[in-house]
Design a protein around this motif. Structure first.
Motif, PDB file in Angstrom:
ATOM      1  N   PHE A  30       0.852  -1.185   0.000  1.00 16.97           N
ATOM      2  CA  PHE A  30       0.000   0.000   0.000  1.00 16.97           C
ATOM      3  C   PHE A  30       0.887   1.234   0.000  1.00 16.97           C
ATOM      4  CE2 PHE A  30      -2.002   3.412   2.538  1.00 16.97           C
ATOM      5  CZ  PHE A  30      -3.043   3.727   1.668  1.00 16.97           C
ATOM      6  N   VAL A  31       0.570   2.194  -0.860  1.00 24.85           N
ATOM      7  CA  VAL A  31       1.337   3.435  -0.953  1.00 24.85           C
ATOM      8  C   VAL A  31       0.576   4.521  -0.198  1.00 24.85           C
ATOM      9  CG1 VAL A  31       2.378   5.139  -2.481  1.00 24.85           C
ATOM     10  CG2 VAL A  31       2.236   2.742  -3.205  1.00 24.85           C
ATOM     11  N   SER A  32       1.194   5.041   0.868  1.00 23.20           N
ATOM     12  CA  SER A  32       0.582   6.093   1.659  1.00 23.20           C
ATOM     13  C   SER A  32       0.549   7.401   0.874  1.00 23.20           C
ATOM     14  CB  SER A  32       1.367   6.300   2.963  1.00 23.20           C
ATOM     15  OG  SER A  32       1.328   5.144   3.764  1.00 23.20           O
ATOM     16  N   PRO A  33      -0.291   8.345   1.318  1.00 24.34           N
ATOM     17  CA  PRO A  33      -0.360   9.640   0.617  1.00 24.34           C
ATOM     18  C   PRO A  33       0.981  10.346   0.503  1.00 24.34           C
ATOM     19  CG  PRO A  33      -2.237   9.404   2.094  1.00 24.34           C
ATOM     20  CD  PRO A  33      -1.330   8.233   2.361  1.00 24.34           C
ATOM     21  N   ASP A  34       1.902  10.119   1.470  1.00 20.33           N
ATOM     22  CA  ASP A  34       3.211  10.776   1.395  1.00 20.33           C
ATOM     23  C   ASP A  34       4.231   9.971   0.598  1.00 20.33           C
ATOM     24  OD1 ASP A  34       3.792   8.676   3.066  1.00 20.33           O
ATOM     25  OD2 ASP A  34       4.510   9.893   4.736  1.00 20.33           O
ATOM     26  N   TYR A  37      -2.331   1.713   6.990  1.00 18.81           N
ATOM     27  CA  TYR A  37      -2.393   0.487   6.187  1.00 18.81           C
ATOM     28  C   TYR A  37      -3.777  -0.153   6.270  1.00 18.81           C
ATOM     29  CZ  TYR A  37      -0.941  -3.934   4.080  1.00 18.81           C
ATOM     30  OH  TYR A  37      -0.838  -5.011   3.253  1.00 18.81           O
ATOM     31  N   LEU A  38      -4.305  -0.268   7.478  1.00 24.60           N
ATOM     32  CA  LEU A  38      -5.623  -0.884   7.642  1.00 24.60           C
ATOM     33  C   LEU A  38      -6.702  -0.074   6.921  1.00 24.60           C
ATOM     34  CD1 LEU A  38      -5.463  -1.889  11.415  1.00 24.60           C
ATOM     35  CD2 LEU A  38      -5.283  -3.417   9.438  1.00 24.60           C
ATOM     36  N   GLY A  39      -6.554   1.260   6.960  1.00 27.67           N
ATOM     37  CA  GLY A  39      -7.528   2.095   6.281  1.00 27.67           C
ATOM     38  C   GLY A  39      -7.401   2.012   4.772  1.00 27.67           C
ATOM     39  N   GLY A  40      -6.173   2.110   4.281  1.00 32.91           N
ATOM     40  CA  GLY A  40      -5.978   2.127   2.844  1.00 32.91           C
ATOM     41  C   GLY A  40      -6.138   0.773   2.187  1.00 32.91           C
ATOM     42  N   MET A  41      -5.751  -0.296   2.890  1.00 36.53           N
ATOM     43  CA  MET A  41      -5.774  -1.624   2.286  1.00 36.53           C
ATOM     44  C   MET A  41      -7.098  -2.345   2.501  1.00 36.53           C
ATOM     45  SD  MET A  41      -3.291  -2.909   0.561  1.00 36.53           S
ATOM     46  CE  MET A  41      -3.240  -4.340  -0.506  1.00 36.53           C
ATOM     47  N   LEU A  42      -7.728  -2.118   3.654  1.00 37.36           N
ATOM     48  CA  LEU A  42      -8.943  -2.866   3.996  1.00 37.36           C
ATOM     49  C   LEU A  42     -10.146  -1.969   4.271  1.00 37.36           C
ATOM     50  CD1 LEU A  42      -7.271  -5.484   6.354  1.00 37.36           C
ATOM     51  CD2 LEU A  42      -8.272  -5.961   4.118  1.00 37.36           C
ATOM     52  N   GLY A  43      -9.957  -0.663   4.181  1.00 37.89           N
ATOM     53  CA  GLY A  43     -11.077   0.233   4.439  1.00 37.89           C
ATOM     54  C   GLY A  43     -11.471   0.322   5.899  1.00 37.89           C
TER      55      GLY A  43
END
Length: 353
Positions: free
Chosen positions: A44-48, A127-133
Motif C-alpha cells: 500500500f502506498v501512503s499519501p506521502d 495500512y488498515l484504512g488504505g488496504m482494507l477500508g
C-alpha cells in the motif's frame, strides 16, 4: 544485546465511531495470511509516498502482524573495517524492509515492538484504512492518572529537547515534521530545544486562543510513536481543579516497556519473527493486570464481516472510482464510503467488499 521498546496503544474508534466491541484482528490476520498464500499484492502506498507491506506472523494466542516500510531508494551502504563502501547486495527486485511488530491484545490494546527505523503505530492505521477500508483511531495507553491531569491542565508552556543527531522530520507528523526537518538542516551537533509559551502580556481571550493551539500541538505530539527518541518533553500549567501548578513529564506518561534483545537474532530473518512474537506474548502476560485495572472492558464479538478481502493496491482506488461514479450519476457525494447503503445497495457492497 540491543535495546528495543514496546509501546502500547488502544484502538478506540473504528469507522470514526467509538469502538465498544473487540476489533476484528484475527480476521485481519487470516485475510492477510490467505492473501500471501495466493500471491496477492499487499503493498500500500501512503499519501506521502511511503510504501507499506503487512503480513501475518502469528494467529494465537494473539494475532501478530509485521508491518514493513519498503525502501528501494536512498539506501544505506555497507563497508569494511577500513570504511571502503559498496552498495547493499540486493538482487534485482529486492527491497530494503524496515519492520515493526504489532500484537493485537485484549481490550483492543496493540503492543508495538519497534526499532529506530520501523514504521510507527500510526502507519498501521494508514495500512488498515488504505488496504482494507478499516478506519481506526489509535490512542496511547498511559499511566494511571496522566490523562485526568492533562484534561484539567490550563497549559502555559510546552517544551521538548533532543540531540541534533536525531533530528528528523520522520519522527513526527504534521507541523512538527516540518519543524524537525528544518532543524535537521540547521544543526548537526548539540541539543535542539524548543519551547512554546502563552506569555505574560496580552488579552485573556488571546491567551486562551494561544493556550488552545498549544494544547492541539501537545495532542499531536502525544500521538506520535517516537517520543522515546526525545531527551526532554514537558507540559506545564495550572490545574483547573486545585489551582496548583503542574509539570507533566510526557516521556514518563506513556506506558512503554524497554526490552533487551539479542541483536544477532533480530538481524537474522529466519529467527527474528519468532523472537518478536515471544517478546510480545510475554509483554501481554506481564501487563494484563495493568490493562484490566486501567482500561475499559470490551464486550461482545468482533464484526468479522466488516473486513473485506485484500484488493491489490488497497481500497482507496475503489473508493475514488466509486466517488467519481456517484458524483457523475448525481448522487450526494457525502454518502460514499460511509457504509450506508445507497439506492440499489451497490455502494455498500463495493466499499465493504
Amino acid at each position: 544485546m540491543a535495546r528495543r521498546s514496546v509501546q502500547f496503544w488502544r484502538i478506540d474508534q473504528l469507522q470514526r465511531e467509538q469502538l465498544t466491541r473487540p476489533f476484528p484482528a484475527r480476521r485481519v490476520a487470516e485475510i492477510l495470511s490467505a492473501a500471501r498464500d495466493l500471491g496477492t499484492d499487499r503493498q500500500f502506498v501512503s499519501p506521502d509516498g511511503t510504501v507499506l507491506l503487512a503480513q501475518t506472523a502469528a494467529l494465537s494466542p494473539y494475532p501478530v502482524l509485521l508491518l514493513d516500510r519498503v525502501r528501494d531508494t536512498n539506501l544505506p551502504s555497507v563497508g569494511d573495517a577500513l570504511g571502503r563502501r559498496k552498495p547493499l547486495p540486493l538482487e534485482p527486485g529486492d527491497h530494503l524492509l524496515e519492520t515493526s511488530y504489532f500484537a493485537f491484545l485484549k481490550r483492543n490494546v496493540i503492543a508495538v515492538l519497534t526499532s529506530g527505523n520501523g514504521p510507527r503505530a500510526s502507519r498501521m492505521g494508514e495500512y488498515l484504512g488504505g488496504m482494507l477500508g478499516l478506519e481506526t483511531g489509535l490512542v496511547p495507553v498511559v499511566r494511571e492518572d496522566i490523562e485526568e491531569i492533562l484534561n484539567r491542565l490550563e497549559v502555559s508552556r510546552f517544551e521538548f529537547a533532543l540531540p541534533a543527531q536525531r533530528l528528523s522530520g520522520n519522527l513526527m507528523e504534521g507541523e512538527w515534521a516540518d519543524v524537525l526537518d528544518s532543524a535537521s538542516r540547521l544543526m548537526t551537533e548539540g541539543t535542539f530545544r524548543i519551547a512554546l509559551t502563552v506569555g505574560r502580556s496580552g488579552r485573556a481571550e488571546d491567551k486562551q486562543r494561544i493556550r488552545e493551539r498549544i494544547q492541539q500541538l501537545i495532542d499531536l505530539f502525544r500521538r506520535a510513536g517516537s517520543v522515546e527518541h526525545f531527551d526532554y518533553v514537558v507540559a506545564e500549567g495550572k490545574d483547573s481543579l486545585t489551582g496548583d501548578r503542574e509539570v507533566v513529564d510526557l516521556l514518563k506518561e506513556r506506558f512503554v516497556s524497554h526490552v533487551e534483545v539479542d541483536a544477532d537474532v533480530f538481524n537474522n530473518p529466519a529467527k527474528s519473527v519468532a523472537e518478536a512474537v515471544a517478546i510480545l506474548n510475554k509483554q501481554a502476560r506481564d501487563n494484563e493486570a495493568f490493562f484490566a485495572r486501567t482500561l475499559p472492558e470490551v464486550k461482545g464479538s468482533p464484526d468479522n464481516g466488516s473486513v473485506p478481502d485484500i484488493v491489490p493496491g488497497g481500497m482507496t482506488p475503489i473508493g475514488e472510482a466509486l466517488a467519481t461514479a456517484v458524483v457523475a450519476a448525481g448522487e450526494p457525494h457525502g454518502s460514499v464510503g460511509t457504509g450506508e447503503t445507497s439506492q440499489g445497495g451497490a455502494g455498500h457492497e463495493l466499499v465493504r467488499g
